[in-house]
Design a protein around this motif. Structure first.
Motif, PDB file in Angstrom:
ATOM      1  N   LEU A   1      12.911 -13.120 -13.734  1.00  8.87           N
ATOM      2  CA  LEU A   1      11.804 -14.045 -13.925  1.00  8.87           C
ATOM      3  C   LEU A   1      12.153 -15.006 -15.059  1.00  8.87           C
ATOM      4  N   PRO A   2      11.434 -16.122 -15.200  1.00 11.45           N
ATOM      5  CA  PRO A   2      11.749 -17.049 -16.294  1.00 11.45           C
ATOM      6  C   PRO A   2      11.632 -16.425 -17.680  1.00 11.45           C
ATOM      7  N   ARG A   3      10.636 -15.606 -17.886  1.00  7.98           N
ATOM      8  CA  ARG A   3      10.443 -14.874 -19.150  1.00  7.98           C
ATOM      9  C   ARG A   3       9.700 -13.577 -18.820  1.00  7.98           C
ATOM     10  N   LYS A   4       9.242 -12.900 -19.854  1.00  2.00           N
ATOM     11  CA  LYS A   4       8.477 -11.681 -19.641  1.00  2.00           C
ATOM     12  C   LYS A   4       7.179 -11.990 -18.904  1.00  2.00           C
ATOM     13  N   TYR A   5       6.666 -10.978 -18.225  1.00  2.00           N
ATOM     14  CA  TYR A   5       5.511 -11.153 -17.343  1.00  2.00           C
ATOM     15  C   TYR A   5       4.620  -9.930 -17.481  1.00  2.00           C
ATOM     16  N   LYS A   6       3.370 -10.148 -17.901  1.00  2.39           N
ATOM     17  CA  LYS A   6       2.490  -9.048 -18.275  1.00  2.39           C
ATOM     18  C   LYS A   6       1.281  -8.979 -17.350  1.00  2.39           C
ATOM     19  N   THR A   7       0.975  -7.753 -16.941  1.00  3.08           N
ATOM     20  CA  THR A   7      -0.086  -7.489 -15.971  1.00  3.08           C
ATOM     21  C   THR A   7      -1.133  -6.565 -16.580  1.00  3.08           C
ATOM     22  N   ALA A   8      -2.393  -6.757 -16.186  1.00  3.63           N
ATOM     23  CA  ALA A   8      -3.472  -5.876 -16.632  1.00  3.63           C
ATOM     24  C   ALA A   8      -4.468  -5.689 -15.494  1.00  3.63           C
ATOM     25  N   ILE A   9      -4.921  -4.438 -15.296  1.00  2.00           N
ATOM     26  CA  ILE A   9      -5.875  -4.131 -14.231  1.00  2.00           C
ATOM     27  C   ILE A   9      -6.898  -3.139 -14.769  1.00  2.00           C
ATOM     28  N   THR A  10      -8.173  -3.463 -14.618  1.00  2.00           N
ATOM     29  CA  THR A  10      -9.216  -2.534 -15.060  1.00  2.00           C
ATOM     30  C   THR A  10     -10.372  -2.502 -14.078  1.00  2.00           C
ATOM     31  N   GLY A  11     -10.920  -1.297 -13.937  1.00  2.00           N
ATOM     32  CA  GLY A  11     -12.124  -1.131 -13.151  1.00  2.00           C
ATOM     33  C   GLY A  11     -13.307  -0.720 -14.000  1.00  2.00           C
ATOM     34  N   HIS A  12     -13.147  -0.799 -15.332  1.00  2.00           N
ATOM     35  CA  HIS A  12     -14.199  -0.337 -16.244  1.00  2.00           C
ATOM     36  C   HIS A  12     -14.995  -1.514 -16.790  1.00  2.00           C
ATOM     37  N   PRO A  13     -16.311  -1.374 -16.933  1.00  2.00           N
ATOM     38  CA  PRO A  13     -17.131  -2.504 -17.401  1.00  2.00           C
ATOM     39  C   PRO A  13     -16.844  -2.943 -18.831  1.00  2.00           C
ATOM     40  N   SER A  14     -16.150  -2.138 -19.630  1.00  2.00           N
ATOM     41  CA  SER A  14     -15.800  -2.563 -20.986  1.00  2.00           C
ATOM     42  C   SER A  14     -14.655  -3.571 -20.992  1.00  2.00           C
ATOM     43  N   GLN A  15     -14.041  -3.815 -19.819  1.00  5.57           N
ATOM     44  CA  GLN A  15     -12.915  -4.769 -19.722  1.00  5.57           C
ATOM     45  C   GLN A  15     -11.857  -4.439 -20.788  1.00  5.57           C
ATOM     46  N   ASP A  16     -11.326  -3.247 -20.684  1.00  4.64           N
ATOM     47  CA  ASP A  16     -10.560  -2.612 -21.747  1.00  4.64           C
ATOM     48  C   ASP A  16      -9.062  -2.875 -21.735  1.00  4.64           C
ATOM     49  N   VAL A  17      -8.617  -3.952 -21.060  1.00  2.00           N
ATOM     50  CA  VAL A  17      -7.170  -4.214 -20.953  1.00  2.00           C
ATOM     51  C   VAL A  17      -6.787  -5.603 -21.465  1.00  2.00           C
ATOM     52  N   VAL A  18      -7.608  -6.195 -22.321  1.00  4.00           N
ATOM     53  CA  VAL A  18      -7.363  -7.527 -22.906  1.00  4.00           C
ATOM     54  C   VAL A  18      -6.847  -8.513 -21.857  1.00  4.00           C
ATOM     55  N   HIS A  19      -7.598  -8.638 -20.767  1.00  3.52           N
ATOM     56  CA  HIS A  19      -7.145  -9.439 -19.623  1.00  3.52           C
ATOM     57  C   HIS A  19      -6.953 -10.911 -19.966  1.00  3.52           C
ATOM     58  N   GLU A  20      -7.663 -11.402 -20.980  1.00  7.60           N
ATOM     59  CA  GLU A  20      -7.583 -12.834 -21.303  1.00  7.60           C
ATOM     60  C   GLU A  20      -6.215 -13.253 -21.827  1.00  7.60           C
ATOM     61  N   ILE A  21      -5.378 -12.289 -22.236  1.00  3.16           N
ATOM     62  CA  ILE A  21      -4.085 -12.658 -22.827  1.00  3.16           C
ATOM     63  C   ILE A  21      -2.912 -12.065 -22.041  1.00  3.16           C
ATOM     64  N   ASN A  22      -3.138 -11.821 -20.741  1.00  2.00           N
ATOM     65  CA  ASN A  22      -2.066 -11.379 -19.866  1.00  2.00           C
ATOM     66  C   ASN A  22      -1.747 -12.450 -18.831  1.00  2.00           C
ATOM     67  N   ASP A  23      -0.536 -12.385 -18.263  1.00  2.00           N
ATOM     68  CA  ASP A  23      -0.124 -13.373 -17.267  1.00  2.00           C
ATOM     69  C   ASP A  23      -0.927 -13.244 -15.978  1.00  2.00           C
ATOM     70  N   CYS A  24      -1.183 -12.015 -15.556  1.00  2.00           N
ATOM     71  CA  CYS A  24      -1.906 -11.772 -14.307  1.00  2.00           C
ATOM     72  C   CYS A  24      -2.822 -10.578 -14.507  1.00  2.00           C
ATOM     73  N   SER A  25      -4.118 -10.771 -14.307  1.00  2.00           N
ATOM     74  CA  SER A  25      -5.073  -9.691 -14.559  1.00  2.00           C
ATOM     75  C   SER A  25      -6.105  -9.601 -13.442  1.00  2.00           C
ATOM     76  N   PHE A  26      -6.531  -8.367 -13.210  1.00  2.31           N
ATOM     77  CA  PHE A  26      -7.573  -8.076 -12.237  1.00  2.31           C
ATOM     78  C   PHE A  26      -8.693  -7.323 -12.959  1.00  2.31           C
ATOM     79  N   VAL A  27      -9.905  -7.889 -12.928  1.00  6.85           N
ATOM     80  CA  VAL A  27     -11.041  -7.327 -13.650  1.00  6.85           C
ATOM     81  C   VAL A  27     -12.133  -6.989 -12.638  1.00  6.85           C
ATOM     82  N   ALA A  28     -12.577  -5.743 -12.645  1.00  8.18           N
ATOM     83  CA  ALA A  28     -13.572  -5.305 -11.666  1.00  8.18           C
ATOM     84  C   ALA A  28     -14.840  -6.132 -11.739  1.00  8.18           C
TER      85      ALA A  28
END
Length: 573
Positions: free
Chosen positions: A219-246
Motif C-alpha cells: 500500500l502507499p503507506r500504513k492503513y488502519k481499520t476500526a470496527i465497533t458494534g458498541h454504542p460507546s464507539q470505543d475504537v476512535v473511528h474518527e482517526i482511522n483510515d477505514c472504520s465501521f460504526v454500528a
C-alpha cells in the motif's frame, strides 16, 4: 457518466491560448500514472514484497546475526513482520534530527505482537509473558492500537519467538509497514450487555483472508481499520483510515456507518462519513474495496502525502463513495443515518455486566507500561477465577472477562495488589503515552516514566477533588502523535525547550481536543497555546494549575474541552 479519478485529482490550471498545458506531475497513483516507483521506498517494495523477508530472517539473518542483515531489509521490509530497530541508549533528544538512522539504532529490535480486535486468551497472554522474560528483558507495553510491544529482541531469537506465538494463534504479520495494520475492534465485542452488534465475525474474516495477502502488502503507506458494534464507539473511528460504526437503520435494521480518511500525525484530519449503511454481510467486501482504492489511487510520489486522508480530501466523500460502488463493489450501498453521540465512556474501565450475567472488569495501567511478569500474573489471576478470556483496548487498558458476581470484590482486590486499578482515578485512567525516547528513534523526550511521575504527583496534589469527568492527558515524544495528542483534553508534544539559553526536554501544549466518544459533542482538535512551552520538570505544576482554573471558572455543565476553547489564552498559560 461519473468523472474519472484522473480528472478529479489533476490540476492543470489556466493555460491560456499562447501556452501549452503543463505536463501533469505524477502522484504515483497506480491506476492513473502507472506503477513505476518514484522514490526509494517504492523501489524497495517493487523489487521484493516485504512479506518475503521472513524466509531470509529465518534462514540467513537469525543464523548470521545483526551484521548479516541487508540494509534494505533492515530499514524497510522487516516492518512487514513487526520489527523495528530500537534507539541506542544514551543518545539525547537534541541529536534525534541530526543523526542518520543507522547512527541512532541499536542492534536490538522492538517486536510488535498483532492482536486484532484486542482478543486474547490467558494461554496467549502467558506466552507473550514468557517471550518477554526469555527474550525481551521483561519488557511489555500495551499500545493504543491493542497490540503488545516487546523490546531488546535479538534477531537470533526471532524464529523461536514466531514459533511460540504462532503455536497459540498469535502473529506479528503486517504489524508494521505499508500494509493493513492491526484491526481495532470493540474490546467488549460479543460480551457487553448493551452491544448493538458483534463485529467479531467481520474482524476475524478480514484477518484470515487478507492479512498476509501479497496483493494488499504494498500500500502507499500504513492503513488502519476500526470496527465497533458498541454504542460507546470505543475504537476512535474518527482517526482511522477505514472504520465501521454500528448504527440502526430505520428500515434495514442494525448495520454499520462507513467512515474513511482519518489520521493524525503532523497533518491531522478526521475521517468523514460516506453516508453509506453497510449490512453486516457487506463489511468484508466493503473493507476490501476501500483498501484497494487506497492501493490503486493512493499517492505514492511523496511519503508525507501518501496516507488515505490526502486522497479523501481531494476526492471528497461523495466521489470516493461513487468510486467504491462503481469500480470495486459493483452495487450501491444503502444510504444510512449517522451514529448518535455516545452516552458512556469507551475505555471500559470499571465493573460492567456482560450479556450472560457475568461481569468484565476494565483496569488501567499507567501509560500502558507493563512487564512480562505482570502479564503472567494477570493470566494466573484470571484463571483462578475461572476466566480464560482477556481484551486489550485502544486506550492502553486491559479487560478481564467472565467474572462471577460473587468473585468481583476478590478480583478487584487482587488487581489492586498488582497495581491495576479498576477505579475511575483522577489521571491514571485517562493518561496515555507513546514509547518515547527510551526506545523510539524519532523521539525527543522521555514519555512513559514522565507520565507515571506526573500521575503520581497529580493524584496526590488533587486528592479529594471531584472532577465532573475524566481529563485526558496524552504525552508524545515527537510531533507524530502516536499518543493522539490533538484529541486529548491536554496533549503534550515532545520537543526541546530553551530555558535561560539552555535546551531541556519539554512539550508544546494542546488543549481541548477530543473525539465523539469522549465528553465532546463531536470530534475536535485541541487548541495550540501559542508560544507556550513547558519543561518536563514543570509538567505536573502546569496541569495542576490548569485543572484548578477549569474547576474555578467553568460554566454549569461545561466540559474541559468547551472551557479550554472558550477562555482567553491567558487562562491557559
Amino acid at each position: 457518466m461519473s468523472t474519472s479519478v484522473e480528472e478529479i485529482t489533476k490540476n492543470p490550471g489556466q493555460t491560456g491560448k499562447s501556452r501549452p498545458p503543463r505536463p501533469k506531475k505524477s502522484n504515483g497513483q497506480w491506476k492513473v500514472d502507472g506503477t513505476e516507483p518514484l522514490n526509494k521506498n517504492e523501489v524497495d517494495k517493487a523489487e521484493d514484497n516485504g512479506l518475503n523477508v521472513r524466509a531470509r530472517i529465518e534462514e540467513v539473518y537469525a543464523k548470521g546475526g545483526f551484521s548479516s542483515i541487508d540494509p534494505d531489509d533492515l530499514h524497510g521490509r522487516f516492518r512487514w513482520w513487526g520489527l523495528y530497530t530500537q534507539r541506542k541508549p544514551g543518545i539525547d533528544g537534541g541529536r534525534t534530527a541530526t543523526l542518520e538512522p543507522h547512527e541512532l539504532e541499536d542492534e536490538y529490535f522492538m517486536l510488535r505482537v498483532r492482536i486484532d480486535g484486542g482478543k486474547l486468551t490467558t494461554e496467549q497472554l502467558r506466552t507473550i509473558a514468557e517471550i518477554s522474560n526469555d527474550f525481551a528483558r521483561g519488557t511489555a507495553d500495551l499500545t493504543d492500537r491493542q497490540n503488545i510491544q516487546l523490546h531488546w529482541v535479538e534477531i537470533e531469537n526471532v524464529p523461536e519467538i514466531w514459533r511460540r506465538l504462532e503455536a497459540v494463534g498469535l502473529q506479528t504479520t503486517e504489524a508494521c509497514g505499508d500494509v493493513p495494520r492491526v484491526i481495532l475492534g470493540s474490546p467488549v465485542a460479543g460480551i457487553a450487555a448493551d452491544e448493538l452488534i458483534d463485529p467479531t465475525p467481520a474482524i476475524e474474516e478480514i484477518s484470515r483472508r487478507y492479512i498476509g495477502d501479497q496483493s494488499l502488502a504494498n500500500l502507499p503507506r500504513k492503513y488502519k481499520t476500526a470496527i465497533t458494534g458498541h454504542p460507546s464507539q470505543d475504537v476512535v473511528h474518527e482517526i482511522n483510515d477505514c472504520s465501521f460504526v454500528a448504527v440502526e437503520h430505520p428500515e434495514l435494521g442494525i448495520g454499520y456507518d462507513l467512515w474513511v480518511g482519518g489520521a493524525l500525525s503532523t497533518v491531522p484530519r478526521f475521517a468523514e462519513r460516506l453516508g453509506a449503511w453497510v449490512a453486516p454481510d457487506q463489511v468484508v467486501e466493503t473493507w476490501l474495496g476501500v483498501t484497494e482504492i487506497f492501493r490503486d489511487y493512493g499517492y505514492r510520489r511523496l511519503r508525507n502525502k501518501a496516507r488515505l486522508k490526502f486522497l479523501l480530501a481531494d476526492l471528497g466523500p461523495e466521489k470516493f463513495r461513487d468510486i467504491l460502488e462503481t469500480e470495486y463493489l459493483g452495487y450501491r450501498l444503502a444510504d444510512g443515518p449517522a451514529p448518535t453521540k455516545p452516552e458512556t465512556a469507551g475505555d471500559h474501565v470499571g465493573i460492567h455486566r456482560q450479556v450472560d450475567g457475568r461481569y468484565y472488569i476494565g483496569v488501567s495501567l499507567i501509560a500502558g507500561r507493563a512487564s512480562g511478569s505482570l502479564l503472567a500474573q494477570v493470566a494466573d489471576l484470571a484463571e483462578r477465577y475461572g476466566s480464560t478470556r482477556l481484551r486489550t483496548t485502544p486506550h492502553q487498558k486491559l479487560l478481564l472477562l467472565d467474572i462471577e458476581e460473587t468473585d468481583l470484590e476478590a478480583v478487584v482486590a487482587e488487581l489492586d495488589a498488582l497495581g491495576l486499578s479498576s477505579r475511575r482515578d483522577l489521571f491514571r485512567r485517562s493518561t496515555m503515552a507513546c514509547t518515547g525516547i527510551e526506545f523510539c528513534k524519532l523521539a525527543i523526550v522521555e514519555t512513559k516514566q514522565t507520565a507515571a511521575d506526573a500521575v503520581a504527583k497529580l493524584e496526590e496534589r488533587l486528592a479529594g477533588i471531584d472532577l465532573p469527568h475524566p481529563i485526558s492527558l496524552h504525552l508524545n515524544g515527537c510531533p507524530n502523535s502516536c499518543a493522539r495528542i490533538q484529541t486529548a483534553d491536554i496533549g503534550l508534544k515532545g520537543q526541546l525547550v530553551t530555558i535561560d539559553g539552555v535546551q531541556t526536554p519539554g512539550f508544546q501544549v494542546h488543549v481541548g481536543g477530543g473525539l465523539a466518544s469522549s465528553d465532546r459533542e463531536e470530534a475536535g482538535l485541541g487548541r495550540t497555546v501559542r508560544g507556550l512551552k513547558i519543561t518536563v520538570d514543570d509538567l505536573s505544576d502546569y496541569v495542576e494549575k490548569l485543572v484548578r482554573r477549569f474547576l474555578a471558572g467553568r460554566g454549569e455543565d461545561e466540559t474541559f474541552s468547551q472551557w479550554a476553547h472558550r477562555v482567553d489564552e491567558e487562562e491557559l498559560v
